[in-house]
Design a protein around this motif. Structure first.
Motif, mmCIF file in Angstrom:
data_model
loop_
_atom_site.group_PDB
_atom_site.id
_atom_site.type_symbol
_atom_site.label_atom_id
_atom_site.label_comp_id
_atom_site.label_asym_id
_atom_site.label_seq_id
_atom_site.Cartn_x
_atom_site.Cartn_y
_atom_site.Cartn_z
ATOM 1 N N GLU A 238 9.144 43.428 32.964
ATOM 2 C CA GLU A 238 9.380 44.782 32.470
ATOM 3 C C GLU A 238 9.195 45.775 33.618
ATOM 4 O OE1 GLU A 238 6.925 45.792 29.180
ATOM 5 O OE2 GLU A 238 8.178 44.752 27.719
ATOM 6 N N PHE A 239 10.059 46.751 33.654
ATOM 7 C CA PHE A 239 10.044 47.808 34.673
ATOM 8 C C PHE A 239 10.363 47.289 36.079
ATOM 9 C CE2 PHE A 239 6.863 48.935 31.391
ATOM 10 C CZ PHE A 239 7.558 49.981 30.796
ATOM 11 N N SER A 273 13.487 47.510 30.338
ATOM 12 C CA SER A 273 13.374 48.765 31.097
ATOM 13 C C SER A 273 13.606 48.528 32.595
ATOM 14 C CB SER A 273 11.999 49.421 30.874
ATOM 15 O OG SER A 273 11.804 49.710 29.507
ATOM 16 N N THR A 275 15.393 48.795 36.292
ATOM 17 C CA THR A 275 16.100 49.745 37.145
ATOM 18 C C THR A 275 16.944 48.955 38.130
ATOM 19 O OG1 THR A 275 14.354 51.421 36.992
ATOM 20 C CG2 THR A 275 15.880 51.574 38.852
#
Length: 341
Positions: A238-239, A273, A275
């Motif tokens: 995540e992230f 999530s 990027t």
């Protein structure tokens, strides 16, 4: 000087898939003489980089393609042999963008003087040049590595990837490299000091990568695409942040007739999530002073090491470039066009 020919490599035809030697042509022309405010440069070293493959296509991109019959584009280190420019003198060594040729005219715009006593001049094409800056600015801006995180780097023995992993370790992260073949993997692990390295040619590559990243992947620096991306994607935390620098495994693909995987990708981008950001290194131009300072310090202290793969002779540039696209180079690929007199 006027009687000496200018040898240059031009784009003879746009490649259909994998480039081949016949897509290039070596020719000789007269050397142009500089006018007022101009310089005549003798090319000493030519940088060969994966982005050049995209410039051979006519498709719309972030930069204008090379014209058919035009000189192939590329960064160079050159010596000023004639100067009619007030800011440069004969004998100055400069970083330029003169392309695949032995001589070039310049109006001085974009040239940067180099100090041969400060660092080997070839480093201006590699660790202290565009590849090193690409690694530095994109990793710190997009990746933002934090202590204890896991950073995975594709093409880890190359000019950009090798710098990415070493900078990640300087910032306290754990660096895992992906490279092709035992020699390159040993270099990444033993010389560059990565925490782990995985051979993408191994039959069980995906399983080995998972074992090397027991806590998942926080940053994946993408240089390759293709099957390497397929193995990395399930491991992204995540992230996670993914700077997309290159996709060398896909540069020669004419069309993808496979299953549309975009819905799955977008679903996971949302759910985890993620990027994922492409970039062009010139976006970070304001960071160049910090890069020159930091990278010079890291090289001097031994925290960053580099390797160069130097090929002699401009006539060998096409074959060397084809090898680059197949991963045959070992380190930053540079062509020695001429020696300093």
């Amino acid at each position: 000087m006027s009687t000496q020919p200018n040898t240059r490599v031009v784009l003879a035809a746009r490649p259909q898939g994998q480039p081949k030697p016949s897509d290039f042509r070596i020719e000789t022309v007269d050397i142009a003489q500089p006018g007022e405010g101009e310089l005549l440069l003798q090319i000493l070293y030519l940088s060969l980089d994966p982005y050049m493959r995209g410039r051979m296509n006519a498709t719309k991109s972030y930069a204008k393609p090379v014209d058919v019959d035009g000189v192939m584009e590329g960064g160079t280190v050159a010596r000023v042999v004639i100067s009619r420019h007030p800011e440069f003198g004969e004998g100055d060594i400069v970083l330029s963008h003169s392309g695949w040729q032995s001589f070039a005219l310049s109006d001085g715009v974009g040239l940067r003087k180099l100090d041969p006593a400060a660092a080997p001049i070839t480093t201006a094409l590699g660790v202290l040049g565009m590849p090193g800056f690409t690694a530095y600015a994109s990793l710190l801006t997009i990746g933002q590595p934090k202590p204890g995180e896991t950073v995975v780097v594709a093409a880890a023995s190359g000019a950009v990837g090798s710098a990415v992993g070493q900078i990640a370790r300087i910032k306290g992260a754990r660096a895992v490299g992906i490279a092709g073949g035992a020699d390159k993997c040993a270099f990444v692990r033993d010389e560059l000091g990565f925490d782990a390295v995985v051979d993408h040619r191994a039959d069980d590559f995906a399983e080995q990568l998972k074992a090397a990243c027991p806590d998942g992947i926080d940053i994946y620096f993408e240089n390759v695409g293709g099957p390497v991306w397929d193995a990395v994607f399930p491991l992204l935390n995540e992230f996670a942040r993914v700077p997309v620098c290159g996709l060398i495994a896909q540069y020669n693909v004419i069309a993808d007739a496979g299953t549309d995987r975009l819905p799955t990708l977008m679903q996971q981008v949302l759910h985890r999530s993620l990027t994922i950001r492409g970039f062009i290194q010139r976006e970070f131009v304001a960071q160049r002073p910090a890069f020159y300072r930091d990278m010079a310090d890291w090289i001097a202290s031994g925290q960053v090491r580099y390797r160069e793969d130097i090929v002699d002779g401009l006539e060998n540039a096409p074959q060397a470039f084809l090898g680059l696209l197949e991963g045959r180079n070992f380190g930053k690929l540079v062509v020695r066009v001429a020696e300093i007199p």
